[in-house]
Design an enzyme around this catalytic site. Structure first.
Site, PDB file in Angstrom:
ATOM      1  N   LYS A 219      12.776   5.055  -1.693  1.00  0.00           N
ATOM      2  CA  LYS A 219      12.252   5.393  -0.178  1.00  0.00           C
ATOM      3  C   LYS A 219      13.418   5.706   0.570  1.00  0.00           C
ATOM      4  O   LYS A 219      14.236   4.729   0.649  1.00  0.00           O
ATOM      5  CB  LYS A 219      11.120   4.442   0.243  1.00  0.00           C
ATOM      6  CG  LYS A 219      10.647   4.879   1.614  1.00  0.00           C
ATOM      7  CD  LYS A 219       9.840   4.015   2.143  1.00  0.00           C
ATOM      8  CE  LYS A 219       8.299   3.847   1.581  1.00  0.00           C
ATOM      9  NZ  LYS A 219       7.255   3.028   2.131  1.00  0.00           N
ATOM     10  N   ASP A 317      -2.809  -0.875   6.438  1.00  0.00           N
ATOM     11  CA  ASP A 317      -2.946   0.680   6.102  1.00  0.00           C
ATOM     12  C   ASP A 317      -3.248   0.850   4.583  1.00  0.00           C
ATOM     13  O   ASP A 317      -2.766   1.446   3.951  1.00  0.00           O
ATOM     14  CB  ASP A 317      -1.210   1.267   6.324  1.00  0.00           C
ATOM     15  CG  ASP A 317      -1.293   2.622   6.500  1.00  0.00           C
ATOM     16  OD1 ASP A 317      -2.577   3.224   7.004  1.00  0.00           O
ATOM     17  OD2 ASP A 317      -0.163   3.229   6.414  1.00  0.00           O
TER      18      ASP A 317
END
Length: 523
Positions: A219, A317
């Protein structure tokens, strides 16, 4: 340690200096500190027993004069995964003649050394957040052995020289010497778009390949963005302290120039979102038992975060894009950039709401009240998506689509909740099991957080160790009349009814009110 309301966005110092000390300045002049977790690794050790010395000296804590109370730094220490210090307070330790605390251990090292200092729930939680683990120095040396003979020493030296020569030759042939390759560029082919797996919360994710052939996911975050830096620190601080089969594993990180990289284990089947809504090949593999396995995996991962880990975490989330699937389609929760520490009985009141519309609990989205029940609500929405094959995130109020939760509410009130089951499953599923899971999902999405079950209770229901009470038709009041009318109108269309599923051939078709009879206990 618990999160508190920040009054400044200035970064916290991770190295503390103490200029008052003159003797042994190298050891005592500075110390490394972190709010939650410090983890040290040592590699390329020969197998054997080593003497490990941990040097502690307190600095950085400021107490009010004349007050016996003040900040307390309390943390645990693990060596090779085993706890050696519990609720350790430097100020209460026994100082040696040089003014610091020395903890010494004999450690068996197979190939690498791991030292983990972490906050585990005790001590101060007030601002500033630098009351976590602290250490001044670490030293490692082998346990003295008997002297080797000159001949044996010569043999070892000669063998080592030959091995080193061969190793350098191989590395030169592969191009790893002479500055020809950058590890991160080589792993991801310089972040080639072909290797892009998707978008994370604050940056793209690429597939990479290490020199040893191990696939990784990288990432890429921006070091210039406050959000990127916040997620980088959050992920490292939280994931490094969490280990569970249903949580994605953080393998490493890199901070170079203005680029921040997080390196995770590679998930062969991408995300749940990809499998459910973007890949027909993967969706064809999502039979009923696989869907139940995925739902159970998510539930177990959240149970660990909420109730079982040393640090109690609220993810904030949970959605299909943050549920990754490995080679065997096991679910692993990812993306902890929005995660918050749960402070027990104290309810978070969040002024900066973070999450994804459609998955956020109403009490959190509207009033900022954050508890683990917010994750339960998100889990309920994701469960409805898995069972129905419908995408909750695709809803737009301005078009003719119907929000999945509105549709579920209407079907539940009409006693037709089982019509939500994905028609692509045909008749190859358990009616009783599907009915219980759908009822459970409705219970998870109750507007009142106190009426939602805990994640551990959810696990017992899915595993068949407990059952849930049948909900009344007024369990989910619909306050949006437009949404209600829209969902009702959609159900009245003939084409919609053709997509509804039927019970499996091997089971009788029970009424909706009696379809959730699993085992003996109730939640």
């Amino acid at each position: 340690m618990g999160f508190t309301k920040c009054v400044s966005y200035e970064p916290l110092p991770f190295i503390i200096k103490d200029t008052r000390r003159l003797e042994h300045q190298v050891l005592l002049g500075t110390a490394r500190v972190a709010p939650i977790s410090l983890k040290y690794y040592g590699f390329c050790f020969l197998k054997g027993v080593y003497i490990l010395k941990l040097h502690f000296v307190e600095m950085g804590l400021r107490k009010n004069k004349g007050s016996p109370l003040g900040p307390r730094r309390v943390f645990d220490v693990d060596i090779q995964g085993k706890n050696v210090l519990k609720n350790f307070n430097i100020e209460e330790g026994q100082l040696n003649d040089y003014g610091f605390i020395l903890s010494q251990y004999n450690v068996l090292i197979e190939s690498h050394l791991e030292i983990h200092l972490y906050w585990s729930g005790n001590g101060s939680t007030v601002y500033p957040q630098n009351y976590g683990p602290l250490i001044a120095a670490i030293s490692v040396e082998p346990v003295p052995k008997h002297h080797l003979s000159i001949a044996l020493k010569a043999g070892i030296a000669g063998s080592s020289l030959v091995f080193l020569t061969l190793l350098l030759l191989v590395l030169w042939k592969l191009g790893y010497l002479g500055g020809k390759r950058s590890s991160k560029e080589d792993a991801t082919q310089n972040f080639n778009a072909v290797n892009k797996l998707g978008e994370g919360g604050f940056g793209p994710v690429y597939k990479g390949l290490l020199p040893d052939g191990i696939s990784i996911a990288v990432k890429q975050l921006s070091g210039k963005s406050k959000q990127g830096i916040r997620e980088f620190v959050n992920e490292i601080g939280l994931i490094s302290a969490l280990q569970h089969p249903n949580l994605v594993k953080l393998m490493g990180c890199c901070a170079e120039d203005n680029e921040l990289l997080l390196i995770y284990e590679y998930m062969e089947n991408n995300s749940l979102d990809h499998a459910l809504f973007r890949s027909e090949e993967l969706k064809s593999r999502l039979n009923w038992s696989t869907r139940v396995k995925i739902i159970l995996g998510i539930a177990k991962g959240l149970t660990y975060l909420h109730e079982e880990s040393k640090l109690k975490i609220i993810h904030r989330d949970i959605k299909p894009t943050n549920i990754l699937l490995d080679k065997e389609l096991n679910a692993k929760i990812a993306d902890f950039g929005y995660a918050k520490l749960n402070e027990g009985e104290h309810t978070h009141v969040i002024t900066r709401i973070a999450g994804t519309t459609g998955y956020m609990a109403p009490e959190y989205a509207m009033r900022g009240h954050l508890t683990p029940k917010a994750d339960v609500y998100s889990f309920g929405v994701v469960t409805l998506e898995i069972v129905s094959g419908r995408n909750s995130a695709s809803y737009r109020p301005s078009d003719q689509t119907v929000y999945l939760l509105d549709l579920a509410y209407v079907l539940h009130e009409q006693g037709k909740l089982m019509d939500l089951v994905d028609p692509k499953l045909g008749t190859d599923y358990s009616w009783t099991e599907a009915s219980a899971i759908l009822e459970l999902a409705m219970m998870c999405t109750n507007p009142s957080p106190t009426l939602r079950p805990t994640m551990s209770e959810i696990v017992t229901v899915i595993e068949g160790k407990a059952k849930i009470r049948t909900m009344s038709s007024a369990f989910h009041p619909l306050t949006d009349e437009i949404a209600l009318n829209k969902a009702t109108a959609a159900l009245s269309q003939p084409s919609q009814s053709e997509s509804y599923s039927t019970p499996g051939p091997s089971e009788a078709t029970p009424s909706c009110s009696n379809s959730n009879n699993n085992i003996a206990n109730e939640i």
